[in-house]
Motif scaffolding. Sequence first.
Motif, short mmCIF file in Angstrom:
data_model
loop_
_atom_site.label_atom_id
_atom_site.label_comp_id
_atom_site.label_asym_id
_atom_site.label_seq_id
_atom_site.Cartn_x
_atom_site.Cartn_y
_atom_site.Cartn_z
N GLY A 28 -18.06 -30.45 -16.07
CA GLY A 28 -19.12 -29.47 -16.28
C GLY A 28 -19.16 -29.01 -17.72
N ASP A 29 -20.06 -28.07 -17.97
CA ASP A 29 -20.25 -27.51 -19.31
C ASP A 29 -19.26 -26.36 -19.50
N ALA A 30 -18.41 -26.49 -20.49
CA ALA A 30 -17.36 -25.48 -20.70
C ALA A 30 -17.94 -24.10 -20.96
N ARG A 31 -19.17 -24.05 -21.47
CA ARG A 31 -19.78 -22.73 -21.73
C ARG A 31 -20.02 -21.98 -20.42
N ASP A 53 -13.27 -42.41 -32.23
CA ASP A 53 -12.86 -41.51 -33.32
C ASP A 53 -12.77 -40.05 -32.89
N MET A 54 -13.29 -39.71 -31.69
CA MET A 54 -13.16 -38.31 -31.24
C MET A 54 -11.76 -38.00 -30.74
N LEU A 55 -11.01 -39.05 -30.45
CA LEU A 55 -9.63 -38.89 -29.94
C LEU A 55 -8.75 -38.29 -31.04
N SER A 56 -8.01 -37.25 -30.72
CA SER A 56 -7.38 -36.45 -31.78
C SER A 56 -6.20 -37.13 -32.50
N GLY A 57 -5.53 -38.08 -31.89
CA GLY A 57 -4.48 -38.84 -32.58
C GLY A 57 -3.09 -38.22 -32.49
N ILE A 94 -11.74 -29.62 -19.42
CA ILE A 94 -13.18 -29.57 -19.07
C ILE A 94 -13.96 -30.58 -19.91
N GLU A 95 -14.77 -31.39 -19.22
CA GLU A 95 -15.61 -32.38 -19.91
C GLU A 95 -17.00 -32.40 -19.28
N MET A 96 -18.05 -32.46 -20.12
CA MET A 96 -19.41 -32.45 -19.57
C MET A 96 -20.07 -33.82 -19.56
N ASN A 97 -19.57 -34.78 -20.35
CA ASN A 97 -20.21 -36.10 -20.44
C ASN A 97 -19.76 -36.97 -19.25
N TYR A 150 -6.93 -38.28 -23.96
CA TYR A 150 -5.76 -38.47 -24.84
C TYR A 150 -4.92 -37.19 -24.98
N SER A 151 -5.54 -36.13 -25.51
CA SER A 151 -4.74 -34.91 -25.77
C SER A 151 -4.30 -34.26 -24.46
N ALA A 152 -5.11 -34.43 -23.40
CA ALA A 152 -4.71 -33.87 -22.09
C ALA A 152 -3.42 -34.54 -21.61
N LEU A 158 -8.95 -26.02 -28.10
CA LEU A 158 -10.41 -26.04 -28.24
C LEU A 158 -10.81 -27.24 -29.09
N ASP A 159 -11.53 -28.18 -28.45
CA ASP A 159 -11.88 -29.43 -29.15
C ASP A 159 -13.21 -29.98 -28.63
N ALA A 160 -14.18 -29.10 -28.36
CA ALA A 160 -15.49 -29.59 -27.89
C ALA A 160 -16.52 -29.46 -29.02
N ASP A 161 -17.79 -29.29 -28.68
CA ASP A 161 -18.81 -29.33 -29.74
C ASP A 161 -18.66 -28.14 -30.71
N LYS A 162 -18.80 -28.48 -31.96
CA LYS A 162 -18.44 -27.52 -33.02
C LYS A 162 -19.43 -26.35 -33.12
N ILE A 208 -10.55 -27.56 -23.76
CA ILE A 208 -12.01 -27.57 -23.75
C ILE A 208 -12.45 -28.81 -24.55
N GLY A 209 -12.90 -29.85 -23.85
CA GLY A 209 -13.27 -31.12 -24.49
C GLY A 209 -12.23 -32.19 -24.21
N THR A 210 -12.44 -32.98 -23.13
CA THR A 210 -11.44 -33.95 -22.67
C THR A 210 -11.56 -35.30 -23.36
N GLU A 224 -18.78 -19.32 -29.29
CA GLU A 224 -18.95 -18.96 -27.88
C GLU A 224 -17.67 -19.28 -27.08
N TYR A 225 -17.08 -20.44 -27.32
CA TYR A 225 -15.83 -20.79 -26.63
C TYR A 225 -14.74 -19.77 -26.97
N TYR A 226 -14.70 -19.38 -28.24
CA TYR A 226 -13.67 -18.42 -28.67
C TYR A 226 -13.83 -17.10 -27.92
C1 LIG Z 1 -13.56 -34.36 -29.93
S1 LIG Z 1 -13.83 -34.79 -28.27
C2 LIG Z 1 -12.36 -34.31 -27.44
C3 LIG Z 1 -11.21 -35.19 -27.81
C4 LIG Z 1 -9.99 -34.97 -26.95
N1 LIG Z 1 -9.54 -33.59 -26.98
C5 LIG Z 1 -8.88 -35.87 -27.46
O1 LIG Z 1 -8.10 -35.45 -28.31
O2 LIG Z 1 -8.84 -37.03 -27.04
C6 LIG Z 1 -14.97 -33.57 -27.74
C7 LIG Z 1 -15.38 -33.71 -26.28
O3 LIG Z 1 -15.99 -32.49 -25.86
C8 LIG Z 1 -17.03 -32.80 -24.96
N2 LIG Z 1 -17.93 -31.65 -24.94
C9 LIG Z 1 -18.79 -31.24 -25.90
N3 LIG Z 1 -19.42 -30.12 -25.54
C10 LIG Z 1 -18.93 -29.79 -24.31
C11 LIG Z 1 -19.18 -28.72 -23.42
N4 LIG Z 1 -20.07 -27.76 -23.69
N5 LIG Z 1 -18.50 -28.69 -22.25
C12 LIG Z 1 -17.60 -29.66 -21.94
N6 LIG Z 1 -17.33 -30.70 -22.76
C13 LIG Z 1 -17.98 -30.76 -23.93
C14 LIG Z 1 -17.63 -34.08 -25.53
O4 LIG Z 1 -18.37 -34.78 -24.54
C15 LIG Z 1 -16.40 -34.82 -26.01
O5 LIG Z 1 -15.90 -35.68 -25.02
#
Ligand SMILES: C[S@@+](CC[C@H](N)C(=O)[O-])C[C@H]1O[C@@H](n2cnc3c(N)ncnc32)[C@H](O)[C@@H]1O
Length: 219
Positions: A125-128, A47-51, A97-100, A79-81, A143-147, A73-75, A152-154
């Motif tokens: 790595g950590d996008a921050r 469900d995190m995949l943006s569609g 960028i993806e940290m998981n 999908y979106s990449a 921008l699509d990582a942790d809310k 920011i948030g891979t 900070e991302y902005y």
């Molecule tokens: C909503 S998903 C991204 C969905 C993707 N853009 C897509 O449309 O398929 C958010 C992703 O951001 C990653 N994420 C969260 N915080 C992060 C951070 N600080 N640095 C890098 N990745 C992060 C999560 O592990 C997750 O995979």
Amino acid sequence: MKKHRGKPIVQITDPDIEEYALRMTTSESEDVKKLVESSDEQLEYIDMLSGNMVGQLLKMLIKISGARRVLEIGTFTGYSALMMAEALPEGGELTTIEMNILYQELAENHFRSFDKDQKIILIKGDAREEVPKLAGVFDLIFLDADKLSYAEYYKNSLGKLASGGLLVVDNVLWDGTILEPQEEKAMALDAFNKAIADDDRVEQVLLPVRDGITIIRKK
Ligand SMILES: C[S@@+](CC[C@H](N)C(=O)[O-])C[C@H]1O[C@@H](n2cnc3c(N)ncnc32)[C@H](O)[C@@H]1O
């Protein structure tokens, strides 16, 4: 998609309108469909995949603006990449960028299989920490990582965005909960939206598309 944040999907748009709009929107490529199938096979929830509606909007913005250098920011699984890479011109490049660790592996495999033009660079790595280290400027940032870290991302992203460049931010309506925010992500997103609305360095439009998308243009 199976579920949205572990709950039945709350749709901002009337479900019938949403379904009609999706049917009338350009379909995903065969490679993107395969990436979705592969993600679904390997993960319990995707469900995190943006569609497609968000993906197709991103593609349009890249094509209309002529963006050549894109940052995500948030891979997640890529999908979106992949959608955005498909829209880039010859010589264009997308950094994501993806940290998981699990998502990094899945995305890497997907890019190896489907990124035929080798346009995608995955930063693990950590996008921050990673965004401030990036060299040069980007034409479009998604921008699509942790809310909770959107502010900070902005702050870090705006300096990496070309003048006239676009920053596209996903999930800004957070299932509509930003109207009366009760939990910390809704509060963070509401504060973020208000900060953007008050920022004279940018102009923006918040679209009630899927879970809310803001398109921000740096003046
Ligand atoms: C909503 S998903 C991204 C969905 C993707 N853009 C897509 O449309 O398929 C958010 C992703 O951001 C990653 N994420 C969260 N915080 C992060 C951070 N600080 N640095 C890098 N990745 C992060 C999560 O592990 C997750 O995979």
